[in-house]
Design an enzyme around this catalytic site. Structure first.
Site, PDB file in Angstrom:
ATOM      1  N   SER A  48      54.950  63.082 -37.369  1.00 41.58           N
ATOM      2  CA  SER A  48      55.354  62.115 -38.388  1.00 41.58           C
ATOM      3  C   SER A  48      55.495  62.831 -39.741  1.00 41.58           C
ATOM      4  CB  SER A  48      54.344  60.960 -38.438  1.00 41.58           C
ATOM      5  OG  SER A  48      54.866  59.888 -39.153  1.00 41.58           O
ATOM      6  N   ASP A  59      60.922  55.591 -30.491  1.00 41.35           N
ATOM      7  CA  ASP A  59      60.111  55.587 -31.708  1.00 41.35           C
ATOM      8  C   ASP A  59      60.519  54.421 -32.607  1.00 41.35           C
ATOM      9  OD1 ASP A  59      59.013  56.088 -34.257  1.00 41.35           O
ATOM     10  OD2 ASP A  59      59.048  58.255 -33.948  1.00 41.35           O
ATOM     11  N   HIS A  82      56.212  56.331 -31.441  1.00 44.65           N
ATOM     12  CA  HIS A  82      56.051  57.197 -32.600  1.00 44.65           C
ATOM     13  C   HIS A  82      54.964  58.245 -32.342  1.00 44.65           C
ATOM     14  CE1 HIS A  82      56.428  58.574 -36.597  1.00 44.65           C
ATOM     15  NE2 HIS A  82      55.208  58.235 -36.941  1.00 44.65           N
TER      16      HIS A  82
END
Ligand SMILES: *[C@@H]1O[C@H](CO)[C@@H](O)[C@H](O)[C@H]1NC(C)=O
Ligand SMILES: *[C@@H]1O[C@H](CO)[C@@H](O)[C@H](O)[C@H]1NC(C)=O
Ligand SMILES: *[C@@H]1O[C@H](CO)[C@@H](O)[C@H](O)[C@H]1NC(C)=O
Ligand SMILES: *[C@@H]1O[C@H](CO)[C@@H](O)[C@H](O)[C@H]1NC(C)=O
Length: 545
Positions: A187, A402, A442
């Site tokens: 991320s 995601d 994610h």
């Protein structure tokens, strides 16, 4: 081998006085970085570690799984900012493997990711974590307000100076430098990894960058835009959660088995799905969850790329298949997505009262204009030649379901690097490989796909480790062609393996061999090269295929 070294250095003593965790404080000095020791303490496996120095926490405490010397540093990043850094040095019954591994920050940073330090130190790495240069929580951007030093720290400076300092701690504690330095993040942490590859080619020998928040300003624009597409709560454009389930089912009906041959709820490659939303319209569909024409338009808008006023692509579309988790998380219910709006308000506008409903071209322009001031936090430099020359290896992955960062954006970055460097995929293969994780959420920390591959703490139960692959590539030249993920029954390793899949490196597509093969085993899938992969860039249909 390292075990005997550690014993020699700590218990027998060398010509120079042996450095131990207790007396490290008397020996530690730094060059080229303004670092000071805050504390040094020895912990045995099982002990609870609590954050020091009155720091805000990502996780208030954790248990170390190894015996270690824990060093806490304060690293000055500018005259008015500093980074809180921890270095966990495997010791005692848990000998060091000779390598450094740096963990990452999530969201807008502000705290040390203890869960990942716990996991990565358990693998015998000297493990580094830092708070990204400000003391906060990952969803809080208030420390960035009127504070450009904190923004630059978040952009690149905290990570760079932390590893410069940590390498010196390691060398002085073990009396030898780390043989190799690695970085693992996801991320914002994925973005930080790409930043290191782009601008600090000597910091890390190997980088594993997941679900990267690259093209950071445009990502923030794109995330904030969902509010304008769906409206707040009661709005004729909004869909109920049940309707999003219906949309999801229809997307699977069109793009799962018909495109990849297996009805497993995983769209193997959403970029080749040309979804026809009209099938959802009341009248066409007899389902009680059918959509009005206005709602159909919402679905089309949700699956549109973000363009600027001149028609240039700013950010690709959400991946088809990601809608279920995205709607569950509130992306389509008018709730402002915290990090994105926080970033724009506090850093781009220096105005915590910025109204996200005013988002538009002026915002996009302003965010772009402030990028240099913000240390190029966009992280979109496509020239990785310095990293290549330094011998670095970069593994990038992205979950194709995601809900927070478009999976297609990592593919777009790969194409950007190929174009910028004028490189073929074979040339990129020498130092940069990208893996698409079908059905991965994610950070691939969850999802219906085979999402566990040791990438971060969340995926640590995976039976195969992408970190091990990175090490093998960096140190032995054994390059990874696939990343093999494991899906456990109910995501519980105790219940056994549901299936595994080997996710191909781009530009190859993970392809089912056919109905005679058991889709749950990796050998039933092959990697097929995607034709014309360079040409199917932004704006093209199929999208970023
Ligand atoms: C860090 O933030 C926490 C939570 O806001 C606060 O309680 C603490 O005093 C801060 N520590 C420092 C060193 O600024
Ligand atoms: C925000 O405020 C700080 C402190 O005054 C300043 O240094 C920085 O340039 C400002 N940023 C923007 C984007 O205006
Ligand atoms: C940011 O990018 C600009 C333009 O490419 C470059 O001149 C500058 O050196 C970069 N700054 C940093 C901190 O990387
Ligand atoms: C594959 O695994 C899934 C999930 O465990 C299971 O439902 C399915 O029956 C398996 N398929 C085959 C062909 O074994």
């Amino acid at each position: 081998m390292f075990k005997s070294f550690v014993l020699a250095a700590t218990s027998i003593g060398l010509a120079s006085a042996a450095v131990t965790c207790d007396n490290l404080v008397d020996h530690l000095s730094f060059e080229g970085v303004d670092a000071s020791l805050a504390s040094c303490s020895y912990h045995t496996a099982g002990e609870t570690i609590k954050i020091d120095g009155d720091q805000s926490v990502c996780f208030s405490e954790t248990q170390t799984e190894i015996d270690m010397c824990r060093v806490v540093l304060t690293v000055a990043t500018s005259p008015t900012s500093h980074n809180y850094v921890e270095v966990w040095l495997p010791s005692g019954n848990n000998p060091w493997n000779g390598r450094l591994l740096h963990t990452y920050n999530g969201g807008l940073a502000g705290c040390v990711e203890y869960k990942d330090m716990k996991y990565m130190s358990s693998l015998s790495y000297a493990t580094v974590g830092d708070n990204g240069g400000h003391n906060s929580t990952t969803a809080d951007g208030s420390k960035l307000l009127n504070n450009n030093e904190a923004v630059i720290d978040l952009s690149y400076r905290s990570r760079h100076l932390a590893v410069v300092a940590a390498k010196q701690v390691i060398k002085q504690y073990y009396d030898q430098p780390a043989s190799y330095s690695y970085y693992v993040g996801c991320s914002t942490g994925g973005r930080q990894g790409l930043k290191s590859a782009q601008e600090f080619p000597d910091d890390f020998d190997g980088i594993l960058a997941g679900s990267a928040a690259a093209d950071f300003n445009h990502l923030s624009d794109w995330t904030s835009r969902f509010l304008l597409i769906t409206g707040f709560g009661k709005d004729s454009r909004a869909l109920s959660k049940d309707q999003w389930v219906h949309v999801h089912e229809e997307i699977l009906r069109q793009c799962d088995e018909p495109l990849d041959g297996v009805a497993d709820g995983i769209i193997e490659d959403p970029t080749i799905c040309e979804f026809d939303s009209s099938k959802l319209r009341c009248g066409t569909s007899s389902d009680s969850r059918c959509l009005t024409q206005t709602q159909i338009q919402t679905v089309n808008d949700v699956y549109s790329e973000l363009y600027d006023q001149n028609g240039n692509l700013l950010y690709p579309s959400l991946s088809l298949g990601a809608e279920l988790v995205a709607s569950q998380q509130g992306l389509f219910s008018g709730s402002v997505i915290g990090n994105a709006a926080n970033w724009i308000a506090n850093a781009v506008y220096n105005n915590s009262y910025w109204d996200p409903t005013t988002l538009g071209q002026d915002t996009y322009t302003k965010a772009d204009e402030t990028d240099v001031l913000h240390g190029n936090i966009s992280t979109w430099n496509g020239d990785l030649s310095n990293f290549r020359e330094a011998g670095g290896k970069l593994m990038m992955y992205h979950g194709l379901a995601d809900p927070n960062i478009a999976g297609e954006n990592s593919q777009r970055y790969y194409l950007h690097v190929a174009k910028t460097m004028g490189a073929t995929d074979g040339e990129l293969d020498q130092f940069f490989r990208f893996f698409r994780i079908s059905g991965g959420d994610h950070c691939s920390s969850g999802g219906i796909g085979a999402w566990e591959f040791g990438q971060i703490a969340a995926g640590r139960n995976g039976r195969h480790s992408a970190i091990d692959q990175l090490v093998a590539w960096t140190e032995k030249g054994v390059a990874p062609d696939t990343i093999t993920g494991t899906k456990f029954v109910n995501d519980d390793p105790n219940q056994g393996v549901a299936f595994e899949r080997s996710h191909c490196k781009f530009p190859y597509r993970t392809t089912y061999k056919g109905p005679d093969f058991d889709p749950n085993i990796t050998t039933s899938w092959s990697c097929e090269k995607i034709k014309n992969w360079q040409e199917c860039g932004p704006g093209a249909l199929p999208r970023l295929c």
